[in-house]
Each structure stands twice: as structure tokens, then as C-alpha cells.
Design a protein around this motif. Structure first.
Motif, PDB file in Angstrom:
ATOM      1  N   VAL A 299       0.807  -1.224   0.000  1.00 48.73           N
ATOM      2  CA  VAL A 299       0.000   0.000   0.000  1.00 48.73           C
ATOM      3  C   VAL A 299       0.840   1.275   0.000  1.00 48.73           C
ATOM      4  N   THR A 300       2.173   1.147   0.017  1.00 43.78           N
ATOM      5  CA  THR A 300       3.009   2.351   0.026  1.00 43.78           C
ATOM      6  C   THR A 300       4.061   2.383  -1.075  1.00 43.78           C
ATOM      7  N   SER A 301       4.366   1.268  -1.683  1.00 48.62           N
ATOM      8  CA  SER A 301       5.371   1.222  -2.748  1.00 48.62           C
ATOM      9  C   SER A 301       4.721   1.603  -4.076  1.00 48.62           C
ATOM     10  N   PRO A 302       5.205   2.654  -4.758  1.00 51.24           N
ATOM     11  CA  PRO A 302       4.617   3.026  -6.046  1.00 51.24           C
ATOM     12  C   PRO A 302       4.573   1.873  -7.039  1.00 51.24           C
ATOM     13  N   GLU A 303       5.621   1.050  -7.041  1.00 56.31           N
ATOM     14  CA  GLU A 303       5.668  -0.076  -7.977  1.00 56.31           C
ATOM     15  C   GLU A 303       4.546  -1.075  -7.703  1.00 56.31           C
ATOM     16  N   ARG A 304       4.231  -1.285  -6.421  1.00 55.78           N
ATOM     17  CA  ARG A 304       3.174  -2.243  -6.097  1.00 55.78           C
ATOM     18  C   ARG A 304       1.790  -1.599  -6.165  1.00 55.78           C
TER      19      ARG A 304
ATOM     20  N   TRP B 171     -14.046   2.245  -2.595  1.00 58.67           N
ATOM     21  CA  TRP B 171     -13.074   1.672  -1.668  1.00 58.67           C
ATOM     22  C   TRP B 171     -13.192   0.152  -1.626  1.00 58.67           C
ATOM     23  N   ASP B 172     -14.414  -0.373  -1.687  1.00 60.72           N
ATOM     24  CA  ASP B 172     -14.587  -1.826  -1.728  1.00 60.72           C
ATOM     25  C   ASP B 172     -13.866  -2.425  -2.930  1.00 60.72           C
ATOM     26  N   LEU B 173     -13.999  -1.782  -4.082  1.00 54.26           N
ATOM     27  CA  LEU B 173     -13.325  -2.266  -5.277  1.00 54.26           C
ATOM     28  C   LEU B 173     -11.802  -2.204  -5.101  1.00 54.26           C
ATOM     29  N   GLY B 174     -11.325  -1.139  -4.466  1.00 54.88           N
ATOM     30  CA  GLY B 174      -9.894  -1.034  -4.205  1.00 54.88           C
ATOM     31  C   GLY B 174      -9.401  -2.120  -3.266  1.00 54.88           C
ATOM     32  N   LEU B 175     -10.156  -2.389  -2.216  1.00 57.46           N
ATOM     33  CA  LEU B 175      -9.760  -3.435  -1.270  1.00 57.46           C
ATOM     34  C   LEU B 175      -9.818  -4.810  -1.924  1.00 57.46           C
ATOM     35  N   MET B 176     -10.760  -4.992  -2.835  1.00 57.45           N
ATOM     36  CA  MET B 176     -10.803  -6.237  -3.602  1.00 57.45           C
ATOM     37  C   MET B 176      -9.547  -6.369  -4.461  1.00 57.45           C
ATOM     38  N   GLY B 177      -9.176  -5.290  -5.164  1.00 56.56           N
ATOM     39  CA  GLY B 177      -7.966  -5.312  -5.979  1.00 56.56           C
ATOM     40  C   GLY B 177      -6.732  -5.606  -5.160  1.00 56.56           C
ATOM     41  N   LEU B 178      -6.665  -5.055  -3.946  1.00 58.86           N
ATOM     42  CA  LEU B 178      -5.527  -5.324  -3.064  1.00 58.86           C
ATOM     43  C   LEU B 178      -5.492  -6.803  -2.689  1.00 58.86           C
ATOM     44  N   GLY B 179      -6.670  -7.387  -2.461  1.00 65.48           N
ATOM     45  CA  GLY B 179      -6.733  -8.809  -2.138  1.00 65.48           C
ATOM     46  C   GLY B 179      -6.225  -9.678  -3.273  1.00 65.48           C
ATOM     47  N   LEU B 180      -6.598  -9.327  -4.510  1.00 64.60           N
ATOM     48  CA  LEU B 180      -6.101 -10.068  -5.667  1.00 64.60           C
ATOM     49  C   LEU B 180      -4.580  -9.936  -5.778  1.00 64.60           C
ATOM     50  N   HIS B 181      -4.087  -8.736  -5.478  1.00 68.14           N
ATOM     51  CA  HIS B 181      -2.642  -8.503  -5.559  1.00 68.14           C
ATOM     52  C   HIS B 181      -1.887  -9.294  -4.492  1.00 68.14           C
ATOM     53  N   VAL B 182      -2.404  -9.305  -3.275  1.00 69.45           N
ATOM     54  CA  VAL B 182      -1.738 -10.055  -2.198  1.00 69.45           C
ATOM     55  C   VAL B 182      -1.678 -11.539  -2.554  1.00 69.45           C
TER      56      VAL B 182
ATOM     57  N   THR C 208       1.316 -10.536 -10.813  1.00 72.40           N
ATOM     58  CA  THR C 208       0.434 -10.279 -11.949  1.00 72.40           C
ATOM     59  C   THR C 208      -0.328  -8.974 -11.747  1.00 72.40           C
ATOM     60  N   PRO C 209      -0.057  -7.960 -12.560  1.00 70.52           N
ATOM     61  CA  PRO C 209      -0.774  -6.690 -12.417  1.00 70.52           C
ATOM     62  C   PRO C 209      -2.254  -6.837 -12.772  1.00 70.52           C
ATOM     63  N   LEU C 210      -3.087  -6.038 -12.137  1.00 73.83           N
ATOM     64  CA  LEU C 210      -4.507  -5.996 -12.455  1.00 73.83           C
ATOM     65  C   LEU C 210      -4.703  -5.083 -13.661  1.00 73.83           C
ATOM     66  N   ASP C 211      -5.156  -5.633 -14.761  1.00 68.30           N
ATOM     67  CA  ASP C 211      -5.364  -4.866 -15.991  1.00 68.30           C
ATOM     68  C   ASP C 211      -6.586  -3.962 -15.822  1.00 68.30           C
ATOM     69  N   PRO C 212      -6.434  -2.639 -15.964  1.00 67.27           N
ATOM     70  CA  PRO C 212      -7.576  -1.724 -15.782  1.00 67.27           C
ATOM     71  C   PRO C 212      -8.751  -2.047 -16.695  1.00 67.27           C
ATOM     72  N   GLN C 213      -8.485  -2.469 -17.923  1.00 66.64           N
ATOM     73  CA  GLN C 213      -9.570  -2.805 -18.847  1.00 66.64           C
ATOM     74  C   GLN C 213     -10.306  -4.058 -18.388  1.00 66.64           C
ATOM     75  N   VAL C 214      -9.567  -5.020 -17.893  1.00 61.33           N
ATOM     76  CA  VAL C 214     -10.194  -6.232 -17.355  1.00 61.33           C
ATOM     77  C   VAL C 214     -11.046  -5.881 -16.139  1.00 61.33           C
ATOM     78  N   ALA C 215     -10.512  -5.019 -15.269  1.00 61.50           N
ATOM     79  CA  ALA C 215     -11.245  -4.614 -14.074  1.00 61.50           C
ATOM     80  C   ALA C 215     -12.531  -3.878 -14.439  1.00 61.50           C
ATOM     81  N   GLU C 216     -12.458  -2.994 -15.427  1.00 69.05           N
ATOM     82  CA  GLU C 216     -13.649  -2.251 -15.846  1.00 69.05           C
ATOM     83  C   GLU C 216     -14.697  -3.193 -16.430  1.00 69.05           C
TER      84      GLU C 216
END
Length: 215
Positions: free
Chosen positions: A48-53, A141-152, A157-165
């Protein structure tokens, strides 16, 4: 990357709370979201603090991510870093659309990982609250927390913005948005909002997040 989640189970991972507050004499609404992640505090702090992540699950961020520095999320909010204490948490101003609100994130160790608590405080115009309630930002925020869960679960594997949309507009995405918006409506009712008005506002929030804009 494809998004394959159970919308009911995933929405149920977030505990939601609404409080009525005050800042500099102005009434505020405080949205609180908590979710546990199956990783230690050091790893979640970096996520949640590293720009790369951050760019791998949320948005690209630039700027000086130190106390007193300015940050900018691509196409979204920017602000000032007010507090940053690894691995306990941070606080920033959240400046978007000409308004300023306040965001803090706290990480606490738990038996099976780490609990993240997000607190977003804002001065909300009554007409906006009547129209959308807390879901206006809460579902985001729920969507963001979901994305963080997928990342953890899969940091490489980056979350593709088009896939997320596209997922947001899918049946699972709509179900997730409705469950999240209903959860925020329930939290608003617990804080004193009228139940009928809160649930009507939640449905307008769902439409906002899941309707394709007209060309």
C-alpha cells in the motif's frame, strides 16, 4: 489476468461503519472499512506504500511519498502526506474534484495475517448524501480493497484496468457493487439514516458504478 471471485464472499470480507463527525466546525461523514489479508504487516505495508506495487492493484502514483510530500494518483486524487509510520499506517489528504477530504490507513497484526482499516472523512453536501449515501465513495473503496486482495494473492500479476472495468459491468461485478452498496446503506442506517432513503440511495450508487456511459 482475469478476475474470478465469489462476489458474495468477497463483499462479505469487508466490515463497514459510518460515523458522523466534525472538522473545523463543519459536519463530516466518516466511512470506515476493515478487511483482513493473509499476509504479514511488512508485506501489506509495502503493497500500500510502494509506487511499484500500488500501480499493480490500484493506480499509478507519482510524487514524494514522505511526510509533507505531495502525491498524485493518475486520473484520480492527489494530496499531501500528513503521517507515515511504517508498518503501522499513514494519513493523507484526499483532494479530488475541487474538494478536500482526509484518508487514513492503519495496519494491525491479526492471528492469520493483517487487518487493514481505512478511514475516509469528508464534508459531504446534503444533496449528494441524499442522492448516493456513503456508497458514492464506499463502493470505490470496496473495489480497491478487492484489488488489493487479488494482488496479495498474486503479487506478480498486475490488475489490468480494462479487465477490471469489464468485470465491474459483468453480472458478478454488478452483484458485488450491490452487496457493497447495501452494506454501506446498512452502516448509514446504523448511524441514524432513514432506511428507505438509504436503500434507494444505494440503488442509485449501483447504477452509477455499473452503467455504461452514453457515447
Amino acid at each position: 489476468m482475469t478476475i474470478t471471485i465469489d462476489p458474495v464472499a468477497t463483499a462479505g470480507l469487508v466490515a463497514r461503519e459510518i460515523r458522523t463527525g466534525e472538522r473545523d466546525g463543519a459536519p463530516t461523514k466518516i466511512a470506515v472499512a476493515r478487511r483482513a489479508y493473509a499476509t504479514d504487516r511488512a508485506d501489506l505495508w509495502e503493497a500500500v506504500t510502494s509506487p511499484e506495487r500500488i500501480r499493480r492493484w490500484f493506480l499509478p502514483v507519482t510524487g514524494d511519498l514522505a511526510v509533507g510530500g505531495r502525491y498524485q494518483l493518475e486520473g484520480n486524487a492527489g494530496g499531501t502526506v500528513e503521517r507515515c509510520t511504517a508498518p503501522d499506517g499513514f494519513a493523507v489528504t484526499w483532494e479530488f474534484g475541487g474538494s478536500v477530504s482526509w484518508l487514513s490507513v492503519t495496519l494491525a497484526p491479526a492471528e492469520d495475517g493483517t487487518v487493514l482499516e481505512l478511514v475516509h472523512e469528508a464534508v459531504v453536501p446534503q444533496e449528494l448524501w441524499d442522492q448516493y449515501g456513503p456508497g458514492a465513495t464506499g463502493v470505490g473503496w470496496d473495489l480497491g480493497l478487492m484489488g488489493l486482495g487479488l494482488h496479495v494473492a498474486d503479487p506478480a500479476t498486475p490488475l489490468d484496468p480494462q479487465v477490471a472495468e469489464a468485470w465491474t459491468l459483468s453480472p458478478d461485478g454488478v452483484a458485488f457493487a450491490r452487496l457493497a452498496a447495501t452494506g454501506w446503506a446498512d452502516a448509514a442506517v446504523a448511524d441514524g439514516d432513514d432506511p428507505v432513503a438509504a436503500r434507494a440511495a444505494a440503488e442509485r450508487t449501483v447504477a452509477f458504478y455499473t452503467t455504461v456511459p452514453e457515447a
